[in-house]
Design a protein around this motif. Sequence first.
Motif, mmCIF file in Angstrom:
data_model
loop_
_atom_site.group_PDB
_atom_site.id
_atom_site.type_symbol
_atom_site.label_atom_id
_atom_site.label_comp_id
_atom_site.label_asym_id
_atom_site.label_seq_id
_atom_site.Cartn_x
_atom_site.Cartn_y
_atom_site.Cartn_z
ATOM 1 N N ARG A 1 -25.536 -23.794 6.309
ATOM 2 C CA ARG A 1 -26.665 -23.095 5.689
ATOM 3 C C ARG A 1 -26.489 -21.575 5.712
ATOM 4 O O ARG A 1 -27.291 -20.856 5.134
ATOM 5 C CB ARG A 1 -27.968 -23.465 6.410
ATOM 6 C CG ARG A 1 -28.312 -24.949 6.342
ATOM 7 C CD ARG A 1 -29.550 -25.257 7.182
ATOM 8 N NE ARG A 1 -29.898 -26.669 7.150
ATOM 9 C CZ ARG A 1 -29.355 -27.593 7.924
ATOM 10 N NH1 ARG A 1 -28.415 -27.246 8.803
ATOM 11 N NH2 ARG A 1 -29.717 -28.857 7.832
ATOM 12 N N HIS A 2 -25.475 -21.086 6.413
ATOM 13 C CA HIS A 2 -25.202 -19.654 6.551
ATOM 14 C C HIS A 2 -26.437 -18.902 7.068
ATOM 15 O O HIS A 2 -26.835 -17.861 6.522
ATOM 16 C CB HIS A 2 -24.735 -19.055 5.221
ATOM 17 C CG HIS A 2 -23.500 -19.699 4.685
ATOM 18 N ND1 HIS A 2 -22.342 -19.804 5.433
ATOM 19 C CD2 HIS A 2 -23.250 -20.282 3.481
ATOM 20 C CE1 HIS A 2 -21.423 -20.432 4.700
ATOM 21 N NE2 HIS A 2 -21.950 -20.732 3.537
ATOM 22 N N ARG A 3 -27.039 -19.438 8.113
ATOM 23 C CA ARG A 3 -28.152 -18.735 8.734
ATOM 24 C C ARG A 3 -27.649 -17.448 9.375
ATOM 25 O O ARG A 3 -26.521 -17.380 9.842
ATOM 26 C CB ARG A 3 -28.831 -19.651 9.773
ATOM 27 C CG ARG A 3 -29.655 -20.769 9.143
ATOM 28 C CD ARG A 3 -29.997 -21.876 10.111
ATOM 29 N NE ARG A 3 -28.831 -22.696 10.430
ATOM 30 C CZ ARG A 3 -28.892 -23.876 11.031
ATOM 31 N NH1 ARG A 3 -30.067 -24.368 11.408
ATOM 32 N NH2 ARG A 3 -27.787 -24.554 11.281
ATOM 33 N N TYR A 4 -28.498 -16.444 9.375
ATOM 34 C CA TYR A 4 -28.119 -15.101 9.816
ATOM 35 C C TYR A 4 -27.484 -15.170 11.205
ATOM 36 O O TYR A 4 -28.069 -15.694 12.151
ATOM 37 C CB TYR A 4 -29.361 -14.222 9.821
ATOM 38 C CG TYR A 4 -29.118 -12.754 10.074
ATOM 39 C CD1 TYR A 4 -27.885 -12.162 9.856
ATOM 40 C CD2 TYR A 4 -30.151 -11.935 10.525
ATOM 41 C CE1 TYR A 4 -27.675 -10.816 10.076
ATOM 42 C CE2 TYR A 4 -29.965 -10.589 10.755
ATOM 43 C CZ TYR A 4 -28.723 -10.038 10.525
ATOM 44 O OH TYR A 4 -28.521 -8.695 10.749
ATOM 45 N N GLY A 5 -26.274 -14.610 11.317
ATOM 46 C CA GLY A 5 -25.515 -14.705 12.559
ATOM 47 C C GLY A 5 -26.228 -14.112 13.757
ATOM 48 O O GLY A 5 -26.100 -14.616 14.877
ATOM 49 N N HIS A 6 -26.975 -13.029 13.558
ATOM 50 C CA HIS A 6 -27.703 -12.415 14.658
ATOM 51 C C HIS A 6 -28.712 -13.393 15.256
ATOM 52 O O HIS A 6 -28.872 -13.467 16.486
ATOM 53 C CB HIS A 6 -28.428 -11.158 14.163
ATOM 54 C CG HIS A 6 -29.239 -10.471 15.209
ATOM 55 N ND1 HIS A 6 -28.666 -9.774 16.249
ATOM 56 C CD2 HIS A 6 -30.591 -10.381 15.379
ATOM 57 C CE1 HIS A 6 -29.621 -9.274 17.023
ATOM 58 N NE2 HIS A 6 -30.794 -9.632 16.514
ATOM 59 N N ASN A 7 -29.371 -14.167 14.405
ATOM 60 C CA ASN A 7 -30.334 -15.159 14.881
ATOM 61 C C ASN A 7 -29.629 -16.347 15.524
ATOM 62 O O ASN A 7 -30.062 -16.852 16.564
ATOM 63 C CB ASN A 7 -31.207 -15.648 13.720
ATOM 64 C CG ASN A 7 -32.021 -14.529 13.097
ATOM 65 O OD1 ASN A 7 -32.278 -13.506 13.733
ATOM 66 N ND2 ASN A 7 -32.425 -14.706 11.855
ATOM 67 N N LEU A 8 -28.543 -16.796 14.893
ATOM 68 C CA LEU A 8 -27.805 -17.931 15.450
ATOM 69 C C LEU A 8 -27.253 -17.629 16.835
ATOM 70 O O LEU A 8 -27.211 -18.510 17.699
ATOM 71 C CB LEU A 8 -26.647 -18.302 14.521
ATOM 72 C CG LEU A 8 -26.952 -19.185 13.317
ATOM 73 C CD1 LEU A 8 -25.713 -19.328 12.446
ATOM 74 C CD2 LEU A 8 -27.449 -20.562 13.753
ATOM 75 N N ALA B 1 -19.696 -4.019 -4.363
ATOM 76 C CA ALA B 1 -20.822 -3.240 -3.839
ATOM 77 C C ALA B 1 -22.136 -3.841 -4.322
ATOM 78 O O ALA B 1 -22.218 -4.437 -5.398
ATOM 79 C CB ALA B 1 -20.713 -1.779 -4.279
ATOM 80 N N GLY B 2 -23.181 -3.661 -3.508
ATOM 81 C CA GLY B 2 -24.503 -4.169 -3.856
ATOM 82 C C GLY B 2 -25.532 -3.667 -2.864
ATOM 83 O O GLY B 2 -25.203 -3.099 -1.815
ATOM 84 N N GLU B 3 -26.788 -3.910 -3.183
ATOM 85 C CA GLU B 3 -27.868 -3.455 -2.322
ATOM 86 C C GLU B 3 -28.077 -4.441 -1.171
ATOM 87 O O GLU B 3 -28.158 -5.651 -1.390
ATOM 88 C CB GLU B 3 -29.160 -3.330 -3.128
ATOM 89 C CG GLU B 3 -30.311 -2.744 -2.336
ATOM 90 C CD GLU B 3 -31.593 -2.627 -3.146
ATOM 91 O OE1 GLU B 3 -32.610 -2.189 -2.591
ATOM 92 O OE2 GLU B 3 -31.566 -2.996 -4.344
ATOM 93 N N LYS B 4 -28.161 -3.921 0.031
ATOM 94 C CA LYS B 4 -28.367 -4.765 1.198
ATOM 95 C C LYS B 4 -29.810 -5.268 1.256
ATOM 96 O O LYS B 4 -30.744 -4.515 1.002
ATOM 97 C CB LYS B 4 -28.054 -3.977 2.477
ATOM 98 C CG LYS B 4 -28.299 -4.767 3.763
ATOM 99 C CD LYS B 4 -28.018 -3.927 4.996
ATOM 100 C CE LYS B 4 -28.320 -4.702 6.269
ATOM 101 N NZ LYS B 4 -28.063 -3.895 7.484
ATOM 102 N N LYS B 5 -29.962 -6.541 1.590
ATOM 103 C CA LYS B 5 -31.277 -7.133 1.800
ATOM 104 C C LYS B 5 -31.221 -7.872 3.127
ATOM 105 O O LYS B 5 -30.576 -8.910 3.230
ATOM 106 C CB LYS B 5 -31.630 -8.077 0.652
ATOM 107 C CG LYS B 5 -31.747 -7.365 -0.687
ATOM 108 C CD LYS B 5 -32.040 -8.329 -1.824
ATOM 109 C CE LYS B 5 -32.108 -7.587 -3.159
ATOM 110 N NZ LYS B 5 -32.334 -8.522 -4.293
ATOM 111 N N LYS B 6 -31.893 -7.321 4.118
ATOM 112 C CA LYS B 6 -31.780 -7.849 5.475
ATOM 113 C C LYS B 6 -32.187 -9.319 5.537
ATOM 114 O O LYS B 6 -33.230 -9.716 5.029
ATOM 115 C CB LYS B 6 -32.653 -7.033 6.437
ATOM 116 C CG LYS B 6 -32.434 -7.415 7.901
ATOM 117 C CD LYS B 6 -33.189 -6.506 8.839
ATOM 118 C CE LYS B 6 -32.921 -6.898 10.293
ATOM 119 N NZ LYS B 6 -33.649 -6.044 11.250
ATOM 120 N N GLY B 7 -31.326 -10.089 6.175
ATOM 121 C CA GLY B 7 -31.588 -11.516 6.304
ATOM 122 C C GLY B 7 -31.295 -12.303 5.052
ATOM 123 O O GLY B 7 -31.484 -13.522 5.016
#
Length: 314
Positions: free
Chosen positions: A131-138, A233-239
Amino acid sequence: MFFVLTCQFRMKQMDLLQPFPKSDLQSTQQKGFFEATMAAVKLQKVYRSYRTRRRLADSAVAAEELWWKAIEYARLNRSTTAFFNFFEPEKPSSRWSRISWNASKVGKGLVKDAKARKLAFQHWIEAIDPRHRYGHNLSMYFGEWCRRDTQHPFFYWLDVGEGKVVDLDECPRSKLRQECIAYLGPQERGRYEYIIVDGKLMNKQSGDLLDTTEEVTGSKWIFVMSTSDKLYAGEKKKGKFHHSSFLAGGVTLAAGRLVAERGKLKSVSAYSGHYRPTDENLTIFLAFLQRSGVNLEDVQAGNFLCRTSPERLC
């Protein structure tokens, strides 16, 4: 007598219905109108044909992308969760196959350049998560898994086993489920690729010049450079959208943030929590820009202005 009068009246009516003789000008105008009408009809047919072919091509691309994602999910699911059978030990061949696949997922492209950066560990598990859940949370749940006495592999414990009821205060389950990082497939990735034309950054597909100043105040634009010297390149969207999104967790030669105005690069920094690039990676990126024709004289790199060669890490 009545019959004769009726016939004469009918003949006069028919004479009145006959068109007047056409002049040469009228004939030319009608011919021109007819030809213009036929040309318009032909153009519409060509456009409809082109539109149909384009829709079919777009459908084929979309189908290819969906297949790529489905296969990717199935392989990751097999290598992280579905392989586990508590009552039957895993065979060595299966174990090595899983390990090789997981390692190749985050090490893709590393053989092309020894200086390439792979994901940091807490984001490494993000890449192999189906599911590619956010690594910081995992990583928070991974720490909890390490503290517990369990024989279940991490992802099996988290989603199927005892860990599926664990809900951490610092990262609730709802947040873990919601924050999933987009991993771009081969076709999607093309929309974020930029090339350098006349010293300016231009989107390869749309031809638009990169301008990060047009976005909402406070937005951050991120970039990565692949081992094939392709810039994304692209705009970052947290999470939702991070550095790992561009290459689907693959390795990079450079990663960080940038600011550009109407295609002209203003500043660049080697900042990425996912890849943790070094000063050497920033130097590699600046050298690539210089070779491609970008004027670095007034570009702010990190905390410095580029007044000298990239090799001196401006």
